[in-house]
Design an enzyme around this catalytic site. Structure first.
Site: not given
Length: 479
Positions: A152, A251, A285, A459
């Site tokens: 994505n 993640e 997300c 991150e």
């Protein structure tokens, strides 16, 4: 536009898959094949692993400033090639060119950020409490890494993982999503041009993820896994990491609540909803999934949101004036259709959208549903599409309970003009990130990650490099 790279990148060389296999890359706007890229198998994975392992010791000894300068040069090259990278990304992923250009800038910023962090890796020195030993602390690269990125955000997810790995002195194997390998291969070419030594970054594009990744994780030479993707796949990878105790950061999925209180500025809330829901066609997300709106303003909020969503232009991302591109593939669109149909069957009202257009491509219109039954499947399933599902609530305790009633905890959004309430509700949400009166939380300078089944580690930000470093403690007797 420069040449599209389609081979594997191993040990600093562009090579075909050992068995000659290739896989197609499709244009989601037309369904046509853009090109074929090398389809790596287990032998290619072993070659990439060997290249990363062999390069690790020398790369770890490289001066932090040298690592920093490589990242800085790569940052500049990315920005110089914004248009061609944006066109490449739109071709393989579908997002409109304006969004793709925004992602290029976002991706480049991770390299700039971690170029600055590379020279700030610190340690420590002190005397232990017993007075008999000094303590020397240093930070060392964790070692060869396997980086697995999603489709994505094909450029930004690469730089978000590669940046801190380079800064920390780790070598790596990057396995991009099979739907969007071209952006990752272009990134490898840029890093080579920027002076990254051979073997530090290796890119294996593959449709055979299990055959390629599992032997690496179980083999004992990969010491770090960084994965972005679904919670289901994350669980599988964690199991594969267990035997050799591979360090992991993940993640994973999200199910973001978007909470609008009765005192919210509805103009601000609707603006925030457009960003939180429609960024990347909802294929993020961080996308708002469950819209909890106070009963007293739900009708007006739904009307305004439907008006804004209905005005968006749907079409191929390469076409001028398009706001919403196609979803990634037919399966992604079918999932959205099924979730909307289930909600409507349970009594939801379609305020706008709700029916896919005729013709080629994986398009689905921006959709707003009101009066959604809490038992609807889209309440506990990540939609990954341009669908806003509105539910009502009456009080703060109720909405917090409902917002937290999920195994995921990546991000939440809160809209209120009361500072006390905003902070109180933000602290009550079981999530790793909160957008308070904003629909955008992602920033390279901020730690990105979730709690519960939305992931492990962070991150970006000052802590992003920590995932790629280990502490070493040396005891020195006091003479």
């Amino acid at each position: 536009m420069t040449e599209v790279l389609t081979q594997l990148f191993i040990g600093g060389a562009w090579v075909d898959a050992a068995d000659g296999a290739t896989m197609p890359v499709d244009d989601p706007a037309t369904g046509e094949i853009l090109c074929h890229v090398a389809d790596a198998g287990p032998k290619d994975a072993r070659l990439a692993e060997e290249a990363a392992v062999q390069a690790q010791a020398e790369w770890a000894r490289t001066a932090p400033r040298a690592r920093s300068e490589i990242l800085r040069r790569a940052h500049e090259i990315i920005l110089e090639r914004t248009d061609e990278l944006a066109h490449l990304m739109t071709s393989e992923m579908g997002k409109p060119l304006a969004e793709a250009r925004g992602e290029v800038a976002y991706a480049a910023e991770f390299f700039r950020w971690f170029s600055e962090e590379a020279v700030r890796i610190d340690g420590g020195c002190g005397t232990l409490p017993d007075g008999r030993n000094r303590m020397l602390l240093s930070r060392r690269p964790v070692g060869p890494c396997l980086l697995i990125t999603p489709w994505n955000f094909p450029l930004a997810m690469g730089t978000r993982k590669i940046g801190p790995a380079i800064a920390a002195g780790c070598t790596m194997i990057l396995k991009p999503a099979p739907q969007t390998p071209l952006s990752s291969l272009a990134l490898a070419g840029i890093l080579k041009e920027a002076g990254l030594p051979d073997g530090v970054l290796n890119v294996v594009t593959t449709s055979r993820a299990g055959e390629v990744c599992e032997p690496l994780l179980r083999g004992g030479r990969i010491r770090k896994l960084s994965f972005t993707g679904s919670t289901a796949v994350g669980r599988l990878l964690l199991a594969q990491c267990a035997d050799t105790v591979v360090r992991t950061s993940m993640e994973l999925g999200g199910n973001a609540p978007f909470i609008v209180f009765d005192d919210a500025d509805l103009d601000v809330a609707v603006d925030g909803a457009m960003v939180a829901k429609m960024r990347n066609m909802g294929e993020a997300c961080t996308a708002a999934n469950r819209f909890f709106v106070h009963r007293s303003v739900a009708g007006e909020f739904g009307r305004r949101l439907a008006e804004r969503m209905g005005a968006l232009v749907v079409g191929p991302g390469t076409r001028g004036g398009v706001d919403v591109g196609p979803l990634i593939d037919a399966n992604g669109r079918a999932k959205v259709e099924e979730l909307v149909a289930d909600a409507v069957e349970r009594g939801a009202e379609v305020l706008v959208g709700g029916r896919r257009p005729e013709g080629p491509g994986n398009f689905y219109p921006p959709t707003v549903l009101a009066g959604v039954d809490p038992a609807s499947r889209l309440m506990d399933t990540e939609i990954f599409g341009p669908v806003a599902a509105i539910l009502t609530f009456d009080d703060e305790d109720e909405v917090l309970r409902r917002a937290n009633d999920t195994p995921w905890g990546l991000v939440g959004y809160v809209f209120t003009q009361g500072l006390d309430r905003g902070l109180r509700v933000s602290e009550g949400l079981e999530v790793g990130m909160v957008g308070l009166n904003t629909g955008l939380v992602s920033n390279p300078a901020a730690p990105f990650g979730g709690v519960k089944q939305s992931g492990l580690g962070r991150e970006g930000g000052r802590v992003g490099i920590d995932e790629f470093l280990e502490y070493q403690y040396v005891a020195v007797p006091v003479r």
